[in-house]
Write a protein that holds these residues in place. Sequence first.
Motif, PDB file in Angstrom:
ATOM      1  N   HIS A  24     -19.978  85.790 -74.733  1.00  0.00           N
ATOM      2  CA  HIS A  24     -21.014  84.738 -75.589  1.00  0.00           C
ATOM      3  C   HIS A  24     -21.664  85.824 -76.705  1.00  0.00           C
ATOM      4  O   HIS A  24     -21.638  85.393 -77.828  1.00  0.00           O
ATOM      5  N   CYS A  29     -22.204  83.264 -79.467  1.00  0.00           N
ATOM      6  CA  CYS A  29     -22.702  81.935 -78.989  1.00  0.00           C
ATOM      7  C   CYS A  29     -23.718  82.140 -77.837  1.00  0.00           C
ATOM      8  O   CYS A  29     -23.843  83.665 -77.110  1.00  0.00           O
ATOM      9  N   GLY A  34     -22.692  76.233 -75.664  1.00  0.00           N
ATOM     10  CA  GLY A  34     -22.404  76.471 -77.220  1.00  0.00           C
ATOM     11  C   GLY A  34     -21.042  76.746 -77.673  1.00  0.00           C
ATOM     12  O   GLY A  34     -20.574  76.549 -78.575  1.00  0.00           O
ATOM     13  N   TYR A  37     -19.141  73.717 -77.319  1.00  0.00           N
ATOM     14  CA  TYR A  37     -19.403  72.879 -78.870  1.00  0.00           C
ATOM     15  C   TYR A  37     -18.666  73.606 -79.914  1.00  0.00           C
ATOM     16  O   TYR A  37     -17.953  72.983 -80.683  1.00  0.00           O
ATOM     17  N   GLU A  38     -18.681  74.853 -79.899  1.00  0.00           N
ATOM     18  CA  GLU A  38     -18.341  75.606 -81.181  1.00  0.00           C
ATOM     19  C   GLU A  38     -16.701  75.514 -81.147  1.00  0.00           C
ATOM     20  O   GLU A  38     -16.022  75.797 -82.336  1.00  0.00           O
ATOM     21  N   ASN A  39     -15.993  75.292 -80.028  1.00  0.00           N
ATOM     22  CA  ASN A  39     -14.536  74.983 -79.914  1.00  0.00           C
ATOM     23  C   ASN A  39     -14.128  73.863 -80.138  1.00  0.00           C
ATOM     24  O   ASN A  39     -13.002  73.538 -80.425  1.00  0.00           O
ATOM     25  N   GLU A  42     -13.644  69.943 -86.015  1.00  0.00           N
ATOM     26  CA  GLU A  42     -14.786  69.852 -86.899  1.00  0.00           C
ATOM     27  C   GLU A  42     -14.826  68.197 -86.895  1.00  0.00           C
ATOM     28  O   GLU A  42     -16.113  67.598 -87.148  1.00  0.00           O
ATOM     29  N   LYS A  45     -17.233  67.364 -84.239  1.00  0.00           N
ATOM     30  CA  LYS A  45     -18.466  67.735 -84.564  1.00  0.00           C
ATOM     31  C   LYS A  45     -19.169  66.650 -85.526  1.00  0.00           C
ATOM     32  O   LYS A  45     -20.406  66.384 -85.292  1.00  0.00           O
ATOM     33  N   LYS A  62     -23.646  76.539 -85.457  1.00  0.00           N
ATOM     34  CA  LYS A  62     -23.250  76.857 -84.054  1.00  0.00           C
ATOM     35  C   LYS A  62     -24.754  76.425 -83.265  1.00  0.00           C
ATOM     36  O   LYS A  62     -25.697  75.897 -84.056  1.00  0.00           O
ATOM     37  N   LEU A  63     -24.477  75.778 -82.133  1.00  0.00           N
ATOM     38  CA  LEU A  63     -25.317  75.335 -81.417  1.00  0.00           C
ATOM     39  C   LEU A  63     -26.603  75.895 -81.269  1.00  0.00           C
ATOM     40  O   LEU A  63     -27.868  75.286 -81.429  1.00  0.00           O
ATOM     41  N   GLU A  65     -27.770  77.759 -83.725  1.00  0.00           N
ATOM     42  CA  GLU A  65     -28.523  77.743 -84.836  1.00  0.00           C
ATOM     43  C   GLU A  65     -29.497  76.367 -85.427  1.00  0.00           C
ATOM     44  O   GLU A  65     -30.365  76.504 -86.148  1.00  0.00           O
TER      45      GLU A  65
END
Length: 97
Positions: A24, A29, A34, A37-39, A42, A45, A62-63, A65
């Motif tokens: 992480h 992340c 997280g 989600y970040e993977n 777009e 998302k 990022k989650l 953030e």
Amino acid sequence: MGNAARKLEQSYPRPASESLAHCHELLNCKSLAGLSYENLDESVKRTLCFSAGLKQRHIPMKLHELTPFERKKLHQAINTLADALKPLAYRSLKEFR
């Protein structure tokens, strides 16, 4: 502790929780959610942020953030979509008439 003992201790794998925390940290992340989600693509998302009532500026974030309120809205949207889409998921195109 002697050199041999130190080397032996370092050669054993890290505990899973420590390894996950290290991953992480490397990927910037804060959680497995997280990282997942970040993977996401777009476009996914974008759909999730739109469904949560978030703005375009939230899409590349990022989650961790997001504010707690924004994360809560995103979490609710994901759960709502997941439940609503279960009956439609993995159906053949022929069934969409």
